[in-house]
Design a protein around this motif. Structure first.
Motif, PDB file in Angstrom:
ATOM      1  N   UNK A   1       1.256  -0.774  -0.077  1.00 16.19           N
ATOM      2  CA  UNK A   1      -0.253  -0.349   0.396  1.00 16.19           C
ATOM      3  C   UNK A   1       1.110   0.703   0.098  1.00 16.19           C
ATOM      4  N   UNK A   2       0.492   2.056  -0.961  1.00 11.68           N
ATOM      5  CA  UNK A   2       1.426   3.598  -1.027  1.00 11.68           C
ATOM      6  C   UNK A   2       0.318   4.573  -1.450  1.00 11.68           C
ATOM      7  N   UNK A   3      -0.061   5.389  -0.484  1.00 13.26           N
ATOM      8  CA  UNK A   3      -0.740   6.385  -1.123  1.00 13.26           C
ATOM      9  C   UNK A   3       0.101   7.673  -2.171  1.00 13.26           C
ATOM     10  N   UNK A   4       1.029   7.561  -2.379  1.00 12.65           N
ATOM     11  CA  UNK A   4       1.825   7.730  -3.750  1.00 12.65           C
ATOM     12  C   UNK A   4       1.596   6.750  -4.288  1.00 12.65           C
ATOM     13  N   UNK A   5       0.932   5.677  -4.390  1.00 12.70           N
ATOM     14  CA  UNK A   5       1.360   4.518  -5.983  1.00 12.70           C
ATOM     15  C   UNK A   5       2.398   4.235  -6.478  1.00 12.70           C
ATOM     16  N   UNK A   6       3.045   4.615  -5.673  1.00  7.93           N
ATOM     17  CA  UNK A   6       4.576   3.493  -6.185  1.00  7.93           C
ATOM     18  C   UNK A   6       4.222   2.612  -6.821  1.00  7.93           C
ATOM     19  N   UNK A   7       4.985   1.235  -7.239  1.00 13.03           N
ATOM     20  CA  UNK A   7       4.848   0.279  -7.290  1.00 13.03           C
ATOM     21  C   UNK A   7       5.521  -0.704  -6.451  1.00 13.03           C
ATOM     22  N   UNK A   8       5.371  -2.087  -5.686  1.00  9.23           N
ATOM     23  CA  UNK A   8       5.525  -2.836  -4.728  1.00  9.23           C
ATOM     24  C   UNK A   8       6.940  -2.163  -4.232  1.00  9.23           C
ATOM     25  N   UNK A   9       7.648  -2.036  -3.590  1.00  7.67           N
ATOM     26  CA  UNK A   9       9.348  -2.387  -3.221  1.00  7.67           C
ATOM     27  C   UNK A   9       9.558  -3.837  -2.253  1.00  7.67           C
ATOM     28  N   UNK A  10       9.744  -4.662  -3.751  1.00  3.84           N
ATOM     29  CA  UNK A  10       9.516  -6.147  -2.969  1.00  3.84           C
ATOM     30  C   UNK A  10      11.082  -6.176  -1.731  1.00  3.84           C
ATOM     31  N   UNK A  11      12.374  -5.210  -2.179  1.00  2.17           N
ATOM     32  CA  UNK A  11      13.031  -5.351  -0.961  1.00  2.17           C
ATOM     33  C   UNK A  11      13.086  -4.832   0.709  1.00  2.17           C
ATOM     34  N   UNK A  12      11.962  -4.360   0.931  1.00  2.00           N
ATOM     35  CA  UNK A  12      11.174  -4.405   1.641  1.00  2.00           C
ATOM     36  C   UNK A  12      10.116  -5.421   2.131  1.00  2.00           C
ATOM     37  N   UNK A  13      10.407  -6.542   2.394  1.00  2.00           N
ATOM     38  CA  UNK A  13       9.144  -7.951   2.357  1.00  2.00           C
ATOM     39  C   UNK A  13       9.866  -8.466   3.669  1.00  2.00           C
ATOM     40  N   UNK A  14       9.303  -9.035   5.000  1.00  3.24           N
ATOM     41  CA  UNK A  14       9.546  -9.517   5.509  1.00  3.24           C
ATOM     42  C   UNK A  14      10.414 -10.375   4.996  1.00  3.24           C
ATOM     43  N   UNK A  15      12.099 -11.437   5.709  1.00  3.10           N
ATOM     44  CA  UNK A  15      12.950 -12.461   4.958  1.00  3.10           C
ATOM     45  C   UNK A  15      11.603 -13.932   5.058  1.00  3.10           C
ATOM     46  N   UNK A  16      12.377 -14.709   4.566  1.00  2.00           N
ATOM     47  CA  UNK A  16      11.624 -15.972   4.318  1.00  2.00           C
ATOM     48  C   UNK A  16      11.634 -16.662   5.767  1.00  2.00           C
ATOM     49  N   UNK A  17      10.736 -17.193   6.419  1.00  2.00           N
ATOM     50  CA  UNK A  17      11.180 -18.478   7.384  1.00  2.00           C
ATOM     51  C   UNK A  17      11.879 -19.500   7.008  1.00  2.00           C
ATOM     52  N   UNK A  18      13.219 -20.295   7.490  1.00  2.00           N
ATOM     53  CA  UNK A  18      13.773 -21.305   6.324  1.00  2.00           C
ATOM     54  C   UNK A  18      12.222 -22.809   7.842  1.00  2.00           C
ATOM     55  N   UNK A  19      12.264 -23.479   7.047  1.00  2.00           N
ATOM     56  CA  UNK A  19      11.762 -24.147   8.005  1.00  2.00           C
ATOM     57  C   UNK A  19       9.756 -24.040   8.032  1.00  2.00           C
ATOM     58  N   UNK A  20       9.562 -23.146   8.335  1.00  2.00           N
ATOM     59  CA  UNK A  20       8.306 -22.443   8.303  1.00  2.00           C
ATOM     60  C   UNK A  20       7.774 -22.686   7.051  1.00  2.00           C
ATOM     61  N   UNK A  21       5.982 -23.850   7.396  1.00  2.00           N
ATOM     62  CA  UNK A  21       5.265 -24.095   6.317  1.00  2.00           C
ATOM     63  C   UNK A  21       6.229 -25.867   6.027  1.00  2.00           C
ATOM     64  N   UNK A  22       6.783 -26.757   6.990  1.00  2.00           N
ATOM     65  CA  UNK A  22       7.518 -27.497   6.188  1.00  2.00           C
ATOM     66  C   UNK A  22       7.294 -28.298   7.232  1.00  2.00           C
ATOM     67  N   UNK A  23       7.235 -30.062   7.484  1.00  2.00           N
ATOM     68  CA  UNK A  23       7.086 -30.618   8.941  1.00  2.00           C
ATOM     69  C   UNK A  23       8.290 -30.532   9.641  1.00  2.00           C
ATOM     70  N   UNK A  24       8.634 -28.738   9.998  1.00  2.68           N
ATOM     71  CA  UNK A  24      10.065 -29.158  11.047  1.00  2.68           C
ATOM     72  C   UNK A  24       8.661 -28.532  11.785  1.00  2.68           C
ATOM     73  N   UNK A  25       8.115 -27.479  11.687  1.00  2.00           N
ATOM     74  CA  UNK A  25       6.679 -26.606  12.066  1.00  2.00           C
ATOM     75  C   UNK A  25       5.708 -26.583  11.951  1.00  2.00           C
TER      76      UNK A  25
END
Lengths: 95, 390
Positions: free
Chosen positions: B128-152
């Motif tokens: 979301x950006x009130x100025x309408x900028x394209x999404x900044x993928x550098x600002x995404x939260x990191x992927x959590x290793x193992x989360x979504x697998x059988x480990x968690x």
């Protein structure tokens, strides 16, 4: 564009006071970084970096870098400055 | 109204911002939107529609059709498009009108407000950006290793609507050392903050208060020691890595704390829990532990909510030397509410703050000891507290 708008001038003064009012400049003894330091007590330390200081610090220039890791050489420089009495401990005027 | 040293201090309630923060926001668990139906989410003072197209892509669009204002959340997913219930105009996940079944052609201007999406760690995030900028993928939260697998374990996900508070109240917790004792019934024994760029982090070690375990829930268990690292990735999404040591049994917990602002004084709090399955435990037991921790942190949030809903907004908090850096945190948070061109260097500059918890903990331990003495004296007949209260 205005964001959280204070309704009083005194609030702006408070913002300046709390963010910068008690900062003392400390130069790193190993690089050209100069940061603002505040010590409310022996165990408390507040370090205000600038973009220039960050760029000057080889430790901070390392990639990848953990966000939380501070610079040990800067830490030592701050401790040295505190021992030398260059950084007051406690706000003095009552915070 | 002049302030002198002796004048009573005025509480500056300020004015809440008219805009909503720039950054990645979380709509919820992605699986919740995979049923081929449109879903409504309230945010940014508006209603959005979330749907998954037949091709698997997610769409987050403004909830109202640009034709005649039909409510798209009551529409129908038809193939790769969302159809309006009013006149069957078909909208794609890219925000463009793809077809109007009764018309010879689609107007070239037929484009609606659309939010770019990413599925990260099993959650649907949108930009979301009130100025309408394209999404900044550098600002995404990191992927959590193992989360979504059988480990968690799977995510336990809760949604709590909050009325009467701006979401900055939630952000303030990042620096609020002392509230962990008073509101969450824990001793914060170590507390540190680092802000830099779009991230703000809290490092904390805490253990529960023995005088509160029975009625506290949340963090108030004397046998529990928490090592916590919690980072906001932008204005509305925090990952909290927790190592929970319960009587020597250590569990790794990931807590997501995120929110959607809904109005100038309301937001929707969302939190999710996943637990790394401890070795030697079967899945059912691991799920049970995760559920217990979800309840525990859920109780913790409700303790905060009670404070928020009754407090006044304060632009000029009065601090003592043991407090965390509230003003610096709010300066950091301000960056998401101004145009990118207006971001001041000090909003994003690195800032480190180590709270001295020594004095506070000395006092608190005395107070707790006194509470325990009083309680023992008052009711000798009462059975001692169970350690495993929750």
């Amino acid at each position: 564009m205005a964001s959280f708008v204070p309704t009083s001038e005194e609030t702006l003064a408070d913002q300046r006071l709390y963010t910068a009012g008690w900062l003392t400049s400390v130069s790193c003894q190993d690089c050209l970084a100069v940061v603002g330091v505040q010590k409310n007590s022996a165990h408390h330390t507040s370090i205000q970096w600038s973009a220039e200081a960050l760029a000057a610090c080889p430790e901070m220039g390392r990639r990848p870098r953990e966000l939380h890791a501070g610079c040990p050489r800067l830490q030592a420089s701050i401790e040295q400055a505190v021992r030398a009495g260059q950084v007051p401990i406690g706000a003095g005027d009552g915070f | 109204m002049t302030a002198t040293d002796t004048a009573a201090r005025m509480l500056d309630r300020g004015v809440t911002p008219e805009r909503y923060a720039r950054g990645w926001h979380c709509a919820g668990l992605a699986d919740a939107f995979r049923d081929g139906k449109p879903h409504a989410i309230e945010t940014f003072g508006a209603k959005l529609v979330v749907f998954q197209a037949a091709n698997g892509e997610f769409g987050v669009l403004d909830g109202y059709c640009r034709h005649m204002g039909g409510d798209l959340t009551q529409g129908e997913v038809k193939g790769d498009e969302l159809a309006c219930p009013f006149h069957d105009w078909r909208w794609g996940t890219d925000g463009r009108c793809k077809q109007i079944p009764y018309a010879r052609r689609v107007p070239l201007r037929a484009r609606t407000q659309r939010y770019e999406t990413v599925v990260r760690n099993g959650q649907l995030l949108f930009w979301h950006d009130p100025e309408g900028s394209p999404a900044d993928h550098d600002l995404l939260p990191p992927e959590l290793p193992g989360v979504g697998t059988d480990e968690y374990t799977e995510w336990f996900w809760e949604t709590v609507p909050i009325k009467g508070s701006h979401c900055r109240e939630l952000i303030d917790n990042v620096v609020d050392m002392a509230h962990f004792y008073y509101v969450h019934f824990a001793f914060p024994t170590s507390f540190r903050n680092v802000f830099e760029g779009t991230r703000a982090t809290q490092f904390m070690e805490s253990k529960g208060r023995p005088d509160k375990a029975a009625d506290a829930g949340g963090y108030g268990d004397a046998d529990m020691v928490l090592t916590s690292e919690a980072t906001y990735y932008g204005p509305a999404y925090m990952i909290n890595w927790l190592e929970v040591d319960y009587k020597g049994f250590v569990t790794e917990v990931v807590l997501i704390n995120c929110h959607l602002p809904t109005g100038p004084d309301s937001f929707t709090l969302q939190y999710g829990i996943t637990v790394k399955k401890p070795e030697g435990l079967d899945d059912k037991t691991a799920q049970y532990i995760a559920k217990k921790y979800a309840e525990m942190f859920g109780t913790g949030f409700l303790q905060d909510v009670h404070i928020w809903q009754n407090k006044a907004p304060v632009q000029n908090p009065l601090l003592c030397e043991e407090d965390g850096p509230v003003y610096q945190l709010r300066r950091w948070y301000e960056q998401f509410y101004v145009d990118v061109a207006d971001i001041a260097p000090d909003m994003v500059a690195r800032f480190e703050f180590e709270v001295d918890t020594t004095k506070a903990n000395e006092f608190w331990h005395e107070e707790v000891a006194e509470n325990l003495r009083r309680r023992d004296a008052a009711s000798e007949a009462d059975a001692p507290l169970e350690g495993a209260g929750h």
